[in-house]
Design an enzyme around this catalytic site. Structure first.
Site, short mmCIF file in Angstrom:
data_model
loop_
_atom_site.label_atom_id
_atom_site.label_comp_id
_atom_site.label_asym_id
_atom_site.label_seq_id
_atom_site.Cartn_x
_atom_site.Cartn_y
_atom_site.Cartn_z
N ARG A 34 0.91 -1.23 -0.13
CA ARG A 34 -0.11 0.05 -0.05
C ARG A 34 0.69 1.26 0.02
O ARG A 34 2.07 1.18 0.78
CB ARG A 34 -0.87 0.04 1.28
CG ARG A 34 -1.91 -1.12 1.20
CD ARG A 34 -3.15 -1.05 1.87
NE ARG A 34 -3.97 -2.19 1.77
CZ ARG A 34 -4.64 -2.59 0.96
NH1 ARG A 34 -4.82 -1.75 -0.32
NH2 ARG A 34 -5.27 -3.73 0.56
N ASP A 35 0.37 2.44 -0.89
CA ASP A 35 1.19 3.66 -1.01
C ASP A 35 0.90 4.30 0.50
O ASP A 35 0.10 4.05 1.05
CB ASP A 35 0.62 4.54 -1.87
CG ASP A 35 1.38 5.52 -2.34
OD1 ASP A 35 1.89 5.60 -3.35
OD2 ASP A 35 1.73 6.51 -1.45
N ASN A 96 5.52 6.59 -13.16
CA ASN A 96 5.98 7.64 -13.64
C ASN A 96 7.63 7.25 -13.91
O ASN A 96 7.99 6.26 -13.16
CB ASN A 96 6.01 8.72 -12.31
CG ASN A 96 4.53 9.07 -12.12
OD1 ASN A 96 3.66 9.44 -13.00
ND2 ASN A 96 4.10 8.93 -10.85
N GLU A 104 9.48 10.08 -8.06
CA GLU A 104 9.96 10.32 -6.66
C GLU A 104 11.10 9.14 -6.27
O GLU A 104 11.97 9.49 -5.81
CB GLU A 104 8.95 10.61 -5.72
CG GLU A 104 8.13 11.83 -5.84
CD GLU A 104 6.77 12.04 -4.83
OE1 GLU A 104 7.06 11.26 -3.72
OE2 GLU A 104 5.85 12.32 -5.27
N VAL A 105 10.65 8.02 -6.56
CA VAL A 105 11.35 7.07 -5.88
C VAL A 105 11.93 6.11 -7.40
O VAL A 105 11.07 5.69 -8.09
CB VAL A 105 10.50 5.79 -5.31
CG1 VAL A 105 11.12 4.81 -4.68
CG2 VAL A 105 9.86 6.67 -4.10
N HIS A 109 7.84 1.42 -10.37
CA HIS A 109 6.64 1.00 -9.65
C HIS A 109 5.39 1.34 -10.46
O HIS A 109 5.53 2.26 -11.24
CB HIS A 109 6.42 1.62 -8.28
CG HIS A 109 6.90 2.91 -8.24
ND1 HIS A 109 8.03 3.59 -8.32
CD2 HIS A 109 6.22 4.29 -8.16
CE1 HIS A 109 8.13 5.09 -8.24
NE2 HIS A 109 6.55 5.33 -8.14
N HIS A 111 1.40 2.55 -9.98
CA HIS A 111 0.27 2.75 -9.09
C HIS A 111 -0.73 2.03 -9.62
O HIS A 111 -1.17 2.31 -10.75
CB HIS A 111 0.28 4.39 -9.00
CG HIS A 111 1.36 4.94 -8.72
ND1 HIS A 111 1.37 5.61 -7.28
CD2 HIS A 111 2.61 5.42 -9.05
CE1 HIS A 111 2.50 6.46 -7.23
NE2 HIS A 111 3.24 6.24 -8.23
#
Ligand code: AMP
Length: 125
Positions: A34-35, A96, A104-105, A109, A111
């Site tokens: 989970r985010d 992204n 950002e990371v 990944h 989402h």
């Protein structure tokens, strides 16, 4: 030019068990959790366990086993979260990459967002 992966990123730390996560699914080559700052009732991140920075990196260098595992893990998370077209109202998946993608990371990944109407995909920023 080759891809550069920084193993100090937060998802690499999650994969090494150095920081906690709320796991939704773990498979041979993938982890879904989970985010930390959910943007919708369902907001799950699916990552490959391998050291890939972005989807283009993964597509270029991952094995077929890793690609199949990751793709099926994404589908299975949608099923577990009840957002598939057969059991729910649908979802959005976003990955992204880089500066323009506002990643950002720097570990690949996807989402998976759902559980409410998500509105238009992009608004002017
Ligand atoms: P992105 O902008 O696509 O790189 O998204 C990174 C996502 O990681 C954001 O939605 C953050 O809320 C999420 N995030 C950052 N740290 C953690 C963490 N420790 N556990 C779960 N999600 C996180």
């Amino acid at each position: 030019m080759s891809y550069t992966y920084d193993d100090k990123n937060i998802f690499a730390k999650i994969l090494r068990g150095e920081i906690p996560n709320t796991t939704v699914l773990e498979t041979q080559h993938s982890l879904a959790f989970r985010d930390l700052y959910p943007q919708a009732p369902t907001h799950v991140l699916v990552i490959p366990k391998g050291a890939y920075v972005s989807y283009d990196h993964f597509a270029a260098e991952a094995s077929e086993d890793e690609i199949v595992d990751f793709t099926r893990a994404i589908g299975e998370v949608c099923r577990l979260e009840g957002v598939t077209l057969t059991a729910g109202n649908g979802f959005r998946m976003i990955s992204n990459a880089g500066e323009d993608g506002v990643q950002e990371v720097p570990h690949l990944h996807v989402h998976i967002l759902g559980g409410r109407p998500l509105g238009l995909m992009l608004t002017q920023a």
